[in-house]
Design an enzyme around this catalytic site. Structure first.
Site, short mmCIF file in Angstrom:
data_model
loop_
_atom_site.label_atom_id
_atom_site.label_comp_id
_atom_site.label_asym_id
_atom_site.label_seq_id
_atom_site.Cartn_x
_atom_site.Cartn_y
_atom_site.Cartn_z
N ASP A 1 7.11 22.58 23.45
CA ASP A 1 6.01 21.87 24.08
C ASP A 1 6.43 21.24 25.41
O ASP A 1 5.58 20.76 26.16
CB ASP A 1 5.45 20.78 23.16
CG ASP A 1 4.79 21.39 21.94
OD1 ASP A 1 4.41 22.57 22.01
OD2 ASP A 1 4.66 20.70 20.93
N LYS B 1 8.75 18.63 25.90
CA LYS B 1 8.93 17.18 25.81
C LYS B 1 10.06 16.69 26.70
O LYS B 1 9.88 15.78 27.51
CB LYS B 1 9.21 16.87 24.35
CG LYS B 1 9.50 15.48 24.00
CD LYS B 1 9.48 15.37 22.48
CE LYS B 1 10.30 16.47 21.81
NZ LYS B 1 11.71 16.13 21.75
N SER B 2 11.23 17.30 26.52
CA SER B 2 12.36 16.87 27.34
C SER B 2 12.11 17.16 28.81
O SER B 2 12.50 16.39 29.69
CB SER B 2 13.63 17.58 26.87
OG SER B 2 13.89 17.29 25.52
N ASN C 1 0.00 19.89 27.77
CA ASN C 1 0.99 20.38 28.74
C ASN C 1 0.82 21.88 29.03
O ASN C 1 0.11 22.57 28.30
CB ASN C 1 2.39 20.10 28.19
CG ASN C 1 3.47 20.30 29.24
OD1 ASN C 1 3.20 20.23 30.44
ND2 ASN C 1 4.69 20.56 28.80
N LYS C 2 1.49 22.31 30.06
CA LYS C 2 1.48 23.72 30.47
C LYS C 2 0.08 24.17 30.90
O LYS C 2 -0.32 25.32 30.66
CB LYS C 2 2.03 24.63 29.36
CG LYS C 2 3.41 24.18 28.87
CD LYS C 2 4.11 25.22 28.05
CE LYS C 2 5.43 24.66 27.52
NZ LYS C 2 6.18 25.60 26.72
N LEU D 1 -14.57 -29.07 -45.93
CA LEU D 1 -14.14 -29.05 -47.33
C LEU D 1 -13.30 -27.82 -47.64
O LEU D 1 -13.38 -26.83 -46.91
CB LEU D 1 -15.39 -29.04 -48.23
CG LEU D 1 -16.18 -30.35 -48.31
CD1 LEU D 1 -17.56 -30.08 -48.93
CD2 LEU D 1 -15.42 -31.40 -49.11
N SER E 1 -14.63 -24.06 -47.22
CA SER E 1 -15.81 -24.11 -46.36
C SER E 1 -15.84 -22.94 -45.38
O SER E 1 -16.88 -22.65 -44.79
CB SER E 1 -15.85 -25.44 -45.59
OG SER E 1 -14.67 -25.59 -44.83
N SER F 1 -10.45 -21.13 -42.44
CA SER F 1 -9.45 -20.09 -42.15
C SER F 1 -10.09 -18.80 -41.68
O SER F 1 -9.59 -18.12 -40.77
CB SER F 1 -8.60 -19.81 -43.39
OG SER F 1 -7.87 -20.95 -43.74
N SER G 1 -8.25 -32.03 -43.26
CA SER G 1 -8.20 -33.34 -42.58
C SER G 1 -9.41 -34.21 -42.91
O SER G 1 -10.29 -34.40 -42.08
CB SER G 1 -8.05 -33.14 -41.06
OG SER G 1 -8.97 -32.18 -40.57
#
Lengths: 643, 299
Positions: free
Chosen positions: A43, A45-46, A173-174, A476, A479, A482, A549
């Site tokens: 392409d 570049k350099s 380019n080119k 109770l 009741s 659980s 409780s």
């Protein structure tokens, strides 16, 4: 250009060192543009870089002489000057006629200074191209006018944009080889712009040039009157490339703690974004400690303010613990922190990236351990298509999830390149194994700034996304306490809440197994369960207590152990007759037979709550409905809310 | 607020130095006494202020440096209170290795490259700052800021560590090291502009003065002491000269110049048509000579 710069002829003894001539002053006030050139070997570049230097008369005579000699040996231009040899600096590059590694060249014009990074175009040197791109602000993408946009054009553009370049020049380019036809140029430009949409590129400037002939390189071409635009050099001189992150909130990754003596403790680093002034509050991340900036020290004296790119040393008003790797942020806008992130990765060593392997991750000045937990997909760097992948090979790009050994301050790369870019280092060889950019954090709560107070109940609860409390089910025997407790814990667990159930019967096997059923022992029993529930609340848990409780005073005692709102008394309201009828454990029968003394409801008193938070009527409602009612209460009370 | 070119270069070099300081176990700064070393030392004073530079300076003395250079070195180290290590290759010294008797290639290899390796090994330095710039020479243009060296101090130009953004990887295993070039992105002109802006002391040899020189192979060689054997018909002549780079005096060509101060030097720079390494005889030994030397451990 150097030669054309208006330069007064020096007169002996006329220039005092303190008065700088205008052209010298200009040299010191120039800004710099660092740009990348990419394209494949053919392409040109350099050639373009050589042409820029040559036309701008920036080649030295000895360099030109060496170039002439080299061109005759290695040149590809039939003995004419081969500009590519100017930038291909390694012996292997000149022999093979390819660019292996990025090379840097400098030149200066009247308007600006330039550093050109000449990047290799071959796919096998993609990592070197990434190196070049990461240090540039603009990319010149070269395309051969005869070939148009090729796969490597796309690859170079993708890599350049992935690692931070936001300004592109498409140099077609080119043009001399296509008779300078406008149609060729416009077609290539359209194709490129259509492709570049997916890159999130900020600006694209397309220019038709001939590097070999010099058209539109430093001079506007007479061969292409249809092109209304500056020459490439003029564009490079004028383009604005400010980093968006510069205007962001203040960030300074601490590089080094400067301690010349016990009275001075400074934090040295380069400002990554934003500005800072003495008196402003900063927060050190990831620790979250805050203080005010006391002074901004430099060798040349204190500064009133410091901004992006400046290397400074800050002292703080308070003696807070800050070390290398921490990021000082504006306390009003701290960066997020995370240890789980998604990122784009480019792999750069021969050993494949395999998920599960551990690497070191360095982001800004912090190095932590890192594991790629999941490779989401690989990106075909030529087509940008996604495909499933189990590993990444050398020069492979992919998107992955990363798990870090510690939380780090970070930002998405697009917002802040310094806190968003990272490298992965091989733990055995120390090679730079990969490079990546953070996309986003995989956490939800990354914007939390972690305070450094002792971890307390609120902190423990915050990471559980809940408010701790005790749901105290009283009622109770038989009741349904659980049953409801079990259902409730199961529902909360499914909601990812952290729970524990203390059931009267179970507790009696351990915590209170030395206690009997006398009134004294019942009080002690409740006290122990109350204290245990309190510890669990302190740990951040939602505690469910299923416990007869029977006495109001005992339940009141537990309520007082806890903070306001943490004790939720739920009366499991089941008439004695119903309980006795259900008698799940056959205890009522035994009690009636006189086999169980002090049995609540039979020969011991049960005191129903006077003002319970909840009353669960198990006759009118099923156990599921009762559980739902508790959940709704917890929801309303903010127990389940996300923090 | 956009930083000027020089402000940006300065800040970036300071960043590099701090990064080395934070990550290396035993860093050292190669101090060659020249203008680049002077700038590098000045940047180190800035980078760690108010602390002094937290590493020693190492000067590899080939025995053939200009006398003014040695005097300047000792003056600076004393004035700044720095820890200066001077190393000479005692084996080479015993064998009488020199640029005149053995030629520039052998001399540079034994007294400079080998000596440097000896010193780095003896002190187990794992990071060494050097003042090289990418604009000096083509292979240097390709080198990283953090340049990895294996346990034999060798550079592998085809397999350099990628260097992303300002994220430097200075990790090494025992015996391996990193050469660090904080001035990578500076040009010769930047160096001079910065010396002027910061009033950095430099060796007076950079300024034009009447000095005794002989002309050899198109180079003006200063007769710094009586070790330079004069060839038949050669007689030192007083000429107004200065040096663009400083090395071993028999290997360093002077240029005729009237630049007696920094402005004069900068003006000359702006008009210059030759690069600075032209005055260095060692770079002309062979094509890709610098790359070869660097691979072998030369700085």
């Amino acid at each position: 250009m150097r030669e054309t710069a208006a330069m007064p002829v020096p007169q002996a003894g006329s220039a005092a060192p303190t008065e700088m001539a205008p052209h010298l002053r200009q040299q010191t006030t120039h800004t710099v543009l660092r740009f990348l050139t990419c394209g494949s070997v053919d392409d040109g570049k350099s050639t373009l870089i050589g042409r820029l230097l040559y036309d701008a008369k920036l080649l030295f005579e000895d360099q030109l002489a060496a170039l002439n000699a080299d061109s005759k040996i290695h040149g590809t231009q039939a003995g004419d000057i081969d500009f590519a040899l100017l930038v291909d600096g390694l012996a292997a590059e000149r022999e093979q006629g390819i660019t292996i590694d990025v090379a840097y060249r400098h030149f200066t014009t009247d308007r600006r200074k330039f550093m050109v990074a000449d990047a290799p175009g071959h796919e096998q040197y993609t990592r070197n191209m990434a190196t070049g791109a990461s240090n540039c602000e603009l990319a010149v993408i070269l395309v051969d006018a005869r070939k148009g946009v090729l796969t490597q054009t796309k690859r170079h553009s993708y890599i350049a944009s992935l690692f931070g370049i936001r300004h592109f020049v498409l140099a077609v380019n080119k043009m001399d080889l296509v008779e300078y036809r406008q149609a060729v140029f416009t077609e290539i430009e359209a194709a490129y712009r259509s492709f570049a949409k997916q890159l999130g590129v900020l600006s694209i400037t397309a220019l038709p040039i001939s590097a070999l002939k010099g058209d539109n390189v430093t001079q506007v071409s007479a061969a292409m009157p249809w092109h209304q635009g500056p020459s490439l050099l003029r564009h490079l001189e004028e383009v604005e490339v400010r980093e968006a992150a510069d205007d962001g909130p203040f960030r300074l990754p601490v590089q080094w703690v400067n301690r010349p003596n016990p009275d001075f403790r400074g934090f040295s680093g380069t400002v990554a974004s934003g500005t800072v002034r003495p008196g402003e509050e900063v927060v050190a991340l990831p620790s979250g400690r805050t203080s005010q900036v006391r002074r901004i020290h430099t060798f040349d004296g204190d500064l009133p303010t410091a901004g992006p790119g400046q290397a400074v040393t800050l002292t703080l008003a308070d003696e807070i613990d800050v070390s290398r790797g921490d990021v000082l942020c504006a306390s009003t806008q701290p960066s997020p922190t995370s240890d789980q992130l998604e990122a784009h990765l480019l792999w750069m060593i021969d050993d494949d990236l395999i998920p599960g392997r551990q690497y070191r991750l360095k982001c800004a000045t912090r190095t932590v351990n890192c594991v790629v937990t999941e490779l989401k997909y690989a990106v075909n760097i030529n087509t940008l298509e996604h495909r499933a992948a189990k590993k990444l090979e050398l020069n492979g790009v992919g998107v992955a999830n990363l798990a870090l050994s510690e939380r780090i301050a970070f930002e998405p790369f697009a917002q802040n390149p310094t806190l968003g870019g990272f490298i992965l280092i091989d733990r055995r060889s120390n090679a730079t194994a990969g490079v990546g950019v953070f996309d986003f954090s995989l956490h939800r709560a990354d914007n939390l700034v972690w305070q450094t107070l002792t971890v307390d109940k609120d902190h423990r609860a915050a990471i559980k996304h809940q408010r701790p409390c005790v749901v105290w089910l009283t009622g109770l025997p038989g009741s349904g306490k659980s049953t409801i407790a079990n259902l409730l814990e199961s529902r909360l667990h499914n909601l990812h809440r952290h729970t524990y159930t203390l059931d009267g019967d179970n507790v009696r096997h351990g915590l209170t197994k030395d206690l009997g059923f006398t009134e004294t022992d019942r009080v002690e029993n409740v006290r122990r369960i109350g204290e245990t529930a309190k510890l669990m609340v302190d740990a951040g848990l939602i505690v469910i207590v299923a416990f007869i409780s029977p006495y109001r005073s005992d339940r009141r005692m537990v309520r007082r152990l806890l903070d306001e709102g943490e004790f939720i008394e739920a009366f499991v309201d089941t008439p004695l007759a119903v309980c006795e009828d259900r008698d799940p454990k056959g205890l009522y029968k035994k009690a009636r037979a006189g086999e169980v003394p002090n049995f609540t409801g039979i020969d011991a008193e049960y005191q129903p709550p006077e003002q319970p938070e909840l009353t669960l009527d198990t006759v009118a409602m099923s156990a599921e409905q009762c559980t739902q009612k508790v959940l709704e209460h917890l929801q309303a009370a903010g127990v389940l809310a996300l923090t | 607020m956009q930083l000027t070119h020089l402000q940006r270069l300065e800040a970036e070099s300071i960043h590099v130095m701090r990064e080395v300081m934070a990550e290396a176990e035993r860093p050292v700064m190669l101090y060659s006494i020249g203008k680049d070393s002077s700038v590098m030392l000045h940047l180190a004073l800035k980078a760690f202020h108010p602390s002094p530079p937290p590493f020693p300076l190492l000067h590899v003395d080939t025995g053939w440096k200009f006398r003014e250079m040695i005097a300047f070195r000792d003056r600076r180290a004393k004035a700044l209170g720095l820890n200066l290590i001077v190393h000479q290759n005692s084996e080479g010294l015993a064998k009488g290795i020199g640029p005149i008797s053995h030629g520039s290639e052998v001399h540079t290899d034994v007294m400079k490259t080998q000596a440097l390796k000896q010193a780095l090994d003896a002190h187990r330095f794992d990071a060494a700052f050097g003042g090289a710039r990418r604009d000096e020479e083509k292979s240097r243009a390709k080198e990283r800021v953090f340049s990895f060296r294996n346990e034999h101090h060798r550079w592998d130009p085809k397999n350099q560590r990628p260097e992303m953004w300002r994220l430097y990887n200075g990790r090494v295993r025992p015996g391996e090291s990193i050469r660090v070039f904080p001035l990578s992105n500076w040009t010769e002109l930047d160096i001079w502009l910065y010396i002027r802006k910061e009033s950095i002391p430099i060796v007076p040899l950079y300024f034009a003065a009447m000095r005794p020189v002989v002309e050899r192979e198109g180079q003006l060689i200063m007769v710094d002491d009586d070790r330079l054997p004069l060839r038949p018909g050669e007689a030192p002549r007083q000429r107004r000269v200065r040096f663009r780079t400083l090395g071993c005096y028999p290997l360093t060509g002077a240029i005729e110049s009237d630049a007696k101060d920094l402005d004069g030097i900068i003006r000359e720079m702006l008009l210059a048509r030759t690069s600075e390494r032209e005055g260095r005889l060692i770079d002309h030994d062979a094509t890709a000579s610098m790359e070869k030397k660097k691979q072998e451990g030369y700085f």
